[in-house]
Write a protein that holds these residues in place. Structure first.
Motif, PDB file in Angstrom:
ATOM      1  N   GLN A 283     -31.427   6.706  40.984  1.00 42.00           N
ATOM      2  CA  GLN A 283     -32.815   7.149  41.110  1.00 42.00           C
ATOM      3  C   GLN A 283     -33.061   8.386  40.234  1.00 42.00           C
ATOM      4  O   GLN A 283     -34.074   8.474  39.548  1.00 42.00           O
ATOM      5  CB  GLN A 283     -33.121   7.497  42.572  1.00 42.00           C
ATOM      6  CG  GLN A 283     -33.249   6.275  43.477  1.00 42.00           C
ATOM      7  CD  GLN A 283     -33.667   6.664  44.881  1.00 42.00           C
ATOM      8  OE1 GLN A 283     -34.519   7.520  45.065  1.00 42.00           O
ATOM      9  NE2 GLN A 283     -33.077   6.025  45.880  1.00 42.00           N
ATOM     10  N   ARG A 284     -32.099   9.326  40.287  1.00 38.12           N
ATOM     11  CA  ARG A 284     -32.253  10.543  39.489  1.00 38.12           C
ATOM     12  C   ARG A 284     -32.231  10.217  37.998  1.00 38.12           C
ATOM     13  O   ARG A 284     -32.995  10.808  37.213  1.00 38.12           O
ATOM     14  CB  ARG A 284     -31.141  11.536  39.835  1.00 38.12           C
ATOM     15  CG  ARG A 284     -31.252  12.876  39.101  1.00 38.12           C
ATOM     16  CD  ARG A 284     -32.578  13.548  39.386  1.00 38.12           C
ATOM     17  NE  ARG A 284     -32.713  14.849  38.745  1.00 38.12           N
ATOM     18  CZ  ARG A 284     -33.860  15.448  38.512  1.00 38.12           C
ATOM     19  NH1 ARG A 284     -34.997  14.876  38.882  1.00 38.12           N
ATOM     20  NH2 ARG A 284     -33.919  16.630  37.934  1.00 38.12           N
TER      21      ARG A 284
ATOM     22  N   VAL B 184     -39.059   3.313  40.262  1.00 42.51           N
ATOM     23  CA  VAL B 184     -37.716   3.212  40.857  1.00 42.51           C
ATOM     24  C   VAL B 184     -37.744   2.093  41.883  1.00 42.51           C
ATOM     25  O   VAL B 184     -38.470   2.160  42.870  1.00 42.51           O
ATOM     26  CB  VAL B 184     -37.302   4.540  41.539  1.00 42.51           C
ATOM     27  CG1 VAL B 184     -35.908   4.401  42.150  1.00 42.51           C
ATOM     28  CG2 VAL B 184     -37.340   5.697  40.558  1.00 42.51           C
ATOM     29  N   ARG B 185     -36.956   1.053  41.647  1.00 44.31           N
ATOM     30  CA  ARG B 185     -36.983  -0.058  42.615  1.00 44.31           C
ATOM     31  C   ARG B 185     -36.185   0.322  43.860  1.00 44.31           C
ATOM     32  O   ARG B 185     -35.258   1.141  43.803  1.00 44.31           O
ATOM     33  CB  ARG B 185     -36.448  -1.341  41.970  1.00 44.31           C
ATOM     34  CG  ARG B 185     -35.007  -1.311  41.536  1.00 44.31           C
ATOM     35  CD  ARG B 185     -34.572  -2.660  40.975  1.00 44.31           C
ATOM     36  NE  ARG B 185     -33.258  -2.611  40.371  1.00 44.31           N
ATOM     37  CZ  ARG B 185     -32.119  -2.614  41.060  1.00 44.31           C
ATOM     38  NH1 ARG B 185     -32.134  -2.640  42.375  1.00 44.31           N
ATOM     39  NH2 ARG B 185     -30.956  -2.589  40.415  1.00 44.31           N
ATOM     40  N   PRO B 186     -36.525  -0.268  44.998  1.00 42.97           N
ATOM     41  CA  PRO B 186     -35.829   0.057  46.250  1.00 42.97           C
ATOM     42  C   PRO B 186     -34.339  -0.288  46.156  1.00 42.97           C
ATOM     43  O   PRO B 186     -33.938  -1.207  45.429  1.00 42.97           O
ATOM     44  CB  PRO B 186     -36.535  -0.829  47.288  1.00 42.97           C
ATOM     45  CG  PRO B 186     -37.824  -1.240  46.661  1.00 42.97           C
ATOM     46  CD  PRO B 186     -37.592  -1.260  45.185  1.00 42.97           C
ATOM     47  N   GLY B 187     -33.535   0.444  46.899  1.00 48.71           N
ATOM     48  CA  GLY B 187     -32.108   0.111  46.995  1.00 48.71           C
ATOM     49  C   GLY B 187     -31.220   0.775  45.965  1.00 48.71           C
ATOM     50  O   GLY B 187     -30.001   0.595  45.993  1.00 48.71           O
ATOM     51  N   LEU B 188     -31.793   1.540  45.047  1.00 44.07           N
ATOM     52  CA  LEU B 188     -30.957   2.211  44.051  1.00 44.07           C
ATOM     53  C   LEU B 188     -30.245   3.413  44.673  1.00 44.07           C
ATOM     54  O   LEU B 188     -30.779   4.067  45.570  1.00 44.07           O
ATOM     55  CB  LEU B 188     -31.808   2.710  42.877  1.00 44.07           C
ATOM     56  CG  LEU B 188     -32.325   1.676  41.878  1.00 44.07           C
ATOM     57  CD1 LEU B 188     -33.151   2.378  40.797  1.00 44.07           C
ATOM     58  CD2 LEU B 188     -31.189   0.897  41.222  1.00 44.07           C
ATOM     59  N   SER B 189     -29.039   3.697  44.181  1.00 41.76           N
ATOM     60  CA  SER B 189     -28.309   4.872  44.662  1.00 41.76           C
ATOM     61  C   SER B 189     -29.064   6.139  44.261  1.00 41.76           C
ATOM     62  O   SER B 189     -29.912   6.117  43.356  1.00 41.76           O
ATOM     63  CB  SER B 189     -26.907   4.907  44.039  1.00 41.76           C
ATOM     64  OG  SER B 189     -27.011   5.169  42.644  1.00 41.76           O
ATOM     65  N   ALA B 190     -28.716   7.260  44.901  1.00 40.26           N
ATOM     66  CA  ALA B 190     -29.362   8.541  44.590  1.00 40.26           C
ATOM     67  C   ALA B 190     -29.153   8.898  43.119  1.00 40.26           C
ATOM     68  O   ALA B 190     -30.074   9.396  42.456  1.00 40.26           O
ATOM     69  CB  ALA B 190     -28.810   9.638  45.489  1.00 40.26           C
ATOM     70  N   GLU B 191     -27.952   8.625  42.583  1.00 40.31           N
ATOM     71  CA  GLU B 191     -27.685   8.937  41.175  1.00 40.31           C
ATOM     72  C   GLU B 191     -28.570   8.095  40.256  1.00 40.31           C
ATOM     73  O   GLU B 191     -29.169   8.615  39.309  1.00 40.31           O
ATOM     74  CB  GLU B 191     -26.212   8.698  40.819  1.00 40.31           C
ATOM     75  CG  GLU B 191     -25.912   9.091  39.380  1.00 40.31           C
ATOM     76  CD  GLU B 191     -24.523   8.676  38.894  1.00 40.31           C
ATOM     77  OE1 GLU B 191     -23.812   9.547  38.388  1.00 40.31           O
ATOM     78  OE2 GLU B 191     -24.179   7.480  38.986  1.00 40.31           O
TER      79      GLU B 191
ATOM     80  N   GLU C   1     -44.580   9.328  39.484  1.00 41.88           N
ATOM     81  CA  GLU C   1     -44.993   8.169  38.669  1.00 41.88           C
ATOM     82  C   GLU C   1     -43.801   7.386  38.115  1.00 41.88           C
ATOM     83  O   GLU C   1     -43.981   6.416  37.378  1.00 41.88           O
ATOM     84  CB  GLU C   1     -45.854   8.656  37.492  1.00 41.88           C
ATOM     85  CG  GLU C   1     -47.221   9.179  37.924  1.00 41.88           C
ATOM     86  CD  GLU C   1     -47.958   9.883  36.791  1.00 41.88           C
ATOM     87  OE1 GLU C   1     -47.346  10.085  35.712  1.00 41.88           O
ATOM     88  OE2 GLU C   1     -49.135  10.245  36.988  1.00 41.88           O
ATOM     89  N   THR C   2     -42.589   7.811  38.454  1.00 40.25           N
ATOM     90  CA  THR C   2     -41.398   7.142  37.928  1.00 40.25           C
ATOM     91  C   THR C   2     -41.164   5.828  38.659  1.00 40.25           C
ATOM     92  O   THR C   2     -41.194   5.777  39.890  1.00 40.25           O
ATOM     93  CB  THR C   2     -40.160   8.053  38.077  1.00 40.25           C
ATOM     94  OG1 THR C   2     -40.391   9.251  37.338  1.00 40.25           O
ATOM     95  CG2 THR C   2     -38.909   7.376  37.546  1.00 40.25           C
TER      96      THR C   2
END
Length: 330
Positions: free
Chosen positions: A168-169, A159-166, A156-157
């Motif tokens: 996103q976390r 998170v917009r597309p294209g964000l780095s893995a960090e 349910e978080t």
């Protein structure tokens, strides 16, 4: 603005100076910084000092206030603190939510903790479940129950597309904190304060601040590799430097060995009663092992502050709750 002197309040514990020892989570005592702030503010400060003989009875009042067992003396001490503020003020300001919103907690900043699967403040599901008597859970699997809620929160978080893995976390960590840890602390603050008729406002929890900070990149929240770096930078020149750049230290707890002794005696009293409701669901030998485990059990029950004394106190609260609310197992 009205020509009145600001009143400030702090909570501490008898003999904490004697017994306090620095930990990763609690690096130093509060008193020197409280003095610096009050000199700076010219405030009328109230030093509220709690002691074991008050803290133990307040465990029961804290259950009454929450209608559930809670964070043991982390709740009870706040209840007593609010009770002593009330004669001087009806409304108080408190700093809850700054850590959640600006990224102050160790689980935001320590990469090893941040990447660990599961709720970072509650990594002890197996330990908790080990206290339960066989057959109590029926078909409930505690690990699966917790895991489902963790996975649902991640799903349910936003998170917009294209964000780095960090990044996103970090969004996931923010949402986990907003949905769970922050709720627990806000409920605690509201119930413990209102029990004494004190209104506590939490300005950092303004939804506009929360919404804005949610999508601010982590490199700014962690500005200059500092906990709550963005907030500190915003306050540069406004607060004394020693306070502004102090390492985060959480809400204080008692380190007095008399508290461990008192809650141990309280739970031992429960164990001597064959009719104690807790013994219907909790293994007596597991509680005995807890009582003889010493003060530094490495597994926190919840958060950073709830170690062995608080775990013992939680079981005292649980027994009281089962008894008072006449909870029936079906």
């Amino acid at each position: 603005a009205q020509g009145k002197q600001l009143q400030t309040f702090s909570v501490g514990y008898r003999d904490n100076k004697k017994y306090f020892h620095a930990t990763k989570f609690q690096p130093g005592a509060d008193a020197p910084y409280i003095r610096k702030m009050n000199d700076f503010l010219h405030a009328r400060h109230h030093w509220i000092t709690l002691d074991t003989p008050e803290l133990v009875p307040a465990l029961y009042a804290a259950v009454d206030a929450r209608d559930l067992p809670g964070m043991a003396d982390v709740d009870a001490s706040l209840l007593l603190f609010c009770r002593q503020i009330k004669p001087h003020a009806t409304v108080a300001l408190s700093g809850e939510c700054a850590d959640e919103i600006f990224g102050g907690y160790p689980w935001y900043r320590d990469p090893a903790v941040r990447e660990k699967y599961g709720f970072p403040w509650a990594q002890s599901t197996a330990y908790r479940a080990s206290f339960l008597k066989p057959g109590v859970l029926g078909s409930i699997d505690p690990a699966a129950f917790v895991d489902a809620r963790y996975r649902q929160t991640l799903a349910e978080t936003s998170v917009r597309p294209g964000l780095s893995a960090e990044e996103q976390r970090m969004r996931q960590m923010m949402n986990l904190n907003f949905k769970w840890f922050m709720q627990t602390l806000l409920d605690r603050k509201d119930r413990m304060s209102m029990y004494s008729g004190l209104e506590v406002r939490v300005p950092f929890c303004d939804y506009r601040i929360a919404e804005y900070l949610y999508s601010v990149p982590w490199e700014y929240k962690d500005y200059r590799n500092q906990e709550k770096g963005l907030l500190r930078e915003a306050m540069r020149g406004v607060l004394p430097d020693e306070v502004l750049w102090r390492r985060k230290s959480p809400y204080p707890k008692t380190w007095n060995p008399s508290y461990l002794a008192a809650v141990t005696a309280e739970l031992r009293g429960v164990l001597t009663d064959p009719a104690a409701p807790i013994l219907r669901i909790i293994k007596a030998d597991a509680l005995e092992n807890l009582l003889t485990s010493g003060a530094d059990n490495p597994i926190p029950w919840y958060g950073q502050l709830m170690t062995t004394p608080q775990t013992i106190a939680w079981f005292v609260q649980l027994n009281y709750w089962l008894e008072k609310y006449k909870v029936e197992l079906v």
